[in-house]
Design a protein around this motif. Structure first.
Motif, short mmCIF file in Angstrom:
data_model
loop_
_atom_site.label_atom_id
_atom_site.label_comp_id
_atom_site.label_asym_id
_atom_site.label_seq_id
_atom_site.Cartn_x
_atom_site.Cartn_y
_atom_site.Cartn_z
N PRO A 192 -4.02 -33.10 -2.71
CA PRO A 192 -4.59 -32.97 -1.36
C PRO A 192 -3.71 -32.17 -0.42
N LYS A 193 -2.41 -32.09 -0.74
CA LYS A 193 -1.48 -31.35 0.13
C LYS A 193 -1.59 -29.84 -0.07
N ILE A 194 -2.18 -29.40 -1.20
CA ILE A 194 -2.25 -27.98 -1.52
C ILE A 194 -3.54 -27.41 -0.94
N THR A 195 -3.40 -26.37 -0.13
CA THR A 195 -4.56 -25.80 0.56
C THR A 195 -5.00 -24.47 -0.04
N ARG A 196 -4.34 -23.99 -1.10
CA ARG A 196 -4.75 -22.76 -1.77
C ARG A 196 -4.50 -22.92 -3.26
N GLN A 197 -5.05 -22.02 -4.05
CA GLN A 197 -4.93 -22.15 -5.50
C GLN A 197 -3.53 -21.75 -5.95
N LEU A 198 -2.83 -22.70 -6.53
CA LEU A 198 -1.48 -22.47 -7.03
C LEU A 198 -1.40 -22.95 -8.46
N THR A 199 -0.45 -22.42 -9.20
CA THR A 199 -0.29 -22.77 -10.60
C THR A 199 1.17 -23.14 -10.89
N THR A 200 1.34 -23.77 -12.04
CA THR A 200 2.70 -24.08 -12.49
C THR A 200 3.51 -22.79 -12.66
N ALA A 201 2.89 -21.74 -13.18
CA ALA A 201 3.59 -20.47 -13.35
C ALA A 201 4.04 -19.92 -12.01
N TRP A 202 3.19 -20.01 -11.01
CA TRP A 202 3.57 -19.56 -9.66
C TRP A 202 4.79 -20.34 -9.17
N PHE A 203 4.74 -21.66 -9.32
CA PHE A 203 5.87 -22.50 -8.88
C PHE A 203 7.15 -22.08 -9.59
N ALA A 204 7.10 -21.96 -10.91
CA ALA A 204 8.31 -21.63 -11.68
C ALA A 204 8.87 -20.27 -11.28
N GLN A 205 8.01 -19.31 -11.07
CA GLN A 205 8.47 -17.97 -10.71
C GLN A 205 9.07 -17.94 -9.31
N ARG A 206 8.47 -18.69 -8.38
CA ARG A 206 9.03 -18.75 -7.02
C ARG A 206 10.41 -19.38 -7.03
N VAL A 207 10.55 -20.47 -7.76
CA VAL A 207 11.85 -21.13 -7.83
C VAL A 207 12.86 -20.23 -8.51
N ASP A 208 12.44 -19.52 -9.55
CA ASP A 208 13.37 -18.64 -10.26
C ASP A 208 13.83 -17.49 -9.36
N GLU A 209 12.96 -17.01 -8.50
CA GLU A 209 13.38 -15.99 -7.54
C GLU A 209 14.45 -16.54 -6.59
N ARG A 210 14.28 -17.77 -6.17
CA ARG A 210 15.29 -18.39 -5.29
C ARG A 210 16.60 -18.60 -6.04
N ARG A 211 16.50 -18.99 -7.32
CA ARG A 211 17.72 -19.14 -8.13
C ARG A 211 18.46 -17.81 -8.24
N ALA A 212 17.71 -16.72 -8.45
CA ALA A 212 18.34 -15.41 -8.58
C ALA A 212 19.05 -15.01 -7.29
N ARG A 213 18.44 -15.31 -6.14
CA ARG A 213 19.09 -14.98 -4.86
C ARG A 213 20.35 -15.82 -4.68
N CYS A 214 20.29 -17.06 -5.12
CA CYS A 214 21.49 -17.92 -5.06
C CYS A 214 22.60 -17.35 -5.94
N MET A 215 22.25 -16.92 -7.14
CA MET A 215 23.23 -16.33 -8.03
C MET A 215 23.84 -15.09 -7.43
N ALA A 216 23.03 -14.33 -6.72
CA ALA A 216 23.54 -13.12 -6.06
C ALA A 216 24.55 -13.49 -4.98
N ARG A 217 24.31 -14.60 -4.29
CA ARG A 217 25.27 -15.04 -3.26
C ARG A 217 26.62 -15.41 -3.90
N ALA A 218 26.56 -15.83 -5.18
CA ALA A 218 27.81 -16.15 -5.88
C ALA A 218 28.45 -14.92 -6.49
N GLY A 219 27.71 -13.80 -6.45
CA GLY A 219 28.23 -12.60 -7.10
C GLY A 219 28.05 -12.65 -8.60
N GLY A 220 27.11 -13.54 -9.06
CA GLY A 220 26.93 -13.70 -10.52
C GLY A 220 25.59 -13.18 -10.96
#
Length: 355
Positions: free
Chosen positions: A327-355
């Motif tokens: 009920p909290k989701i107001t648009r069509q989202l998928t597990t793949a979308w979630f995983a890819q969004r989180v992975d993008e955030r992980r990559a930016r975090c790694m960049a902040r570490a210089g890794g």
């Protein structure tokens, strides 16, 4: 010369291993890795470091960034994130359950007009609720004090996830052994705290063995369930061998029914090629929520046959094809979308570490 070589090898074997980082070093590293938008950086660093230490997890940059990425995706570093329209969602859930049980609307209104433990009526609290923690507390009160609450919900609070990592309460209750903090209340209440949400969320993300080539698949598992990415790859391999086209949802067993599900039926159709009985197939598939499924003869044989048909080694992990329902989701989202969004955030975090 042989003696010298042996002495040299012995000396190499005694080379000191790099010391594990101290808690202070890990906390300092976390503060550097957090996105700029995070407030109370020291507080988040304390809770993340404590979760890793209590669970004996490796505080590598990638592991830390993986946890940070999930927190950022799920709550943007809000310990008690607000959910728009939560009061409306709660009232609709109450009305839906009442209608299913043929409870008249006036009975529901009368029950919600009763004073709650906070003094205000349940209806007033529902109208004011802004976070899942508040809603969970309200339902605990309503179920415990009002007979209609027990009639509609039994003893089960309908708020299933919460906290800064949106971890399932049921998962936390099953994995509360070793929880490092003193508890004044229930495990459910700890999930909605920052320290508890981080502890149980970290356990759900990293506290199980998985032979994945990328963190991306752990993020999919975080959303869809442990080993969903591995099991979806198994289903994709089955699709190479059978006429039916299985949905890649990672569910190998249909626990909602006594009848076998589509994945189990597909495997059974290969029984002669697998040299396995229906009972043996069922036993193997029941290990689908465990690491040991990869060691079963069923898993190995299906991939052997599928690799032969494909003429190449098929991937052992794929993103599950699941549309998210809430009920909290107001648009069509998928597990793949979630995983890819989180992975993008992980990559930016790694960049902040210089890794």
């Amino acid at each position: 010369m042989l003696a010298l070589a042996l002495l040299w090898l012995a000396g190499c074997s005694r080379q000191p291993q790099p010391a594990a980082p101290s808690p202070e070093q890990v906390r300092s590293q976390v503060e550097r890795l957090l996105p700029r938008s995070a407030s109370d950086r020291a507080g988040w660093a304390v809770d993340i470091q404590a979760a890793f230490e209590a669970q004996g997890l490796n505080p590598s940059v990638e592991n830390l960034c993986s946890v940070i990425a999930v927190i950022e995706q799920e709550s943007n570093f809000q310990a008690d994130p607000q959910v728009p329209g939560l009061g409306r969602i709660a009232r609709e859930e109450i009305n839906r359950r009442a209608a299913r049980l043929h409870v008249p609307a006036f009975v529901v209104s009368a029950a919600l007009s009763l004073p709650s433990s906070h003094g205000s009526s349940y209806a007033q609290r529902i109208a004011r609720v802004r976070s899942e923690r508040e809603l969970s507390e309200l339902f605990d009160d309503f179920i415990g004090q009002v007979p209609l609450g027990q009639q509609l919900f039994g003893r089960l609070n309908p708020v299933h996830t919460g906290g800064p990592m949106q971890v399932a309460v049921a998962f936390a209750e099953q994995h509360s052994g070793g929880y490092p903090y003193p508890r004044a209340g229930s495990v459910r209440q700890e999930v909605f705290s920052r320290r508890g949400g981080v502890y149980f969320g970290t356990a759900h993300l990293l506290g199980y063995p998985a032979n994945y080539p990328k963190a991306l698949y752990r993020f999919a598992d975080y959303n869809a369930g442990h080993y969903a990415s591995r099991n979806a790859a198994f289903q994709a391999a089955l699709n190479r061998l059978v006429k039916a086209r299985l949905v890649l949802d990672g569910d190998l067993i249909n626990y909602a029914s006594a009848s076998p599900g589509q994945t189990e039926l597909a495997v059974r159709s290969l029984g002669s090629r697998l040299n396995m009985s229906d009972a043996a197939i069922r036993t193997a598939l029941e290990q689908g929520s465990e690491a040991g499924f990869e060691g079963t003869g069923l898993y190995r044989r299906v991939f052997e046959l599928a690799d032969q048909v494909a003429g190449q080694t098929l991937p052992r992990a794929v993103l599950p094809g699941i549309t998210l329902q809430s009920p909290k989701i107001t648009r069509q989202l998928t597990t793949a979308w979630f995983a890819q969004r989180v992975d993008e955030r992980r990559a930016r975090c790694m960049a902040r570490a210089g890794g």
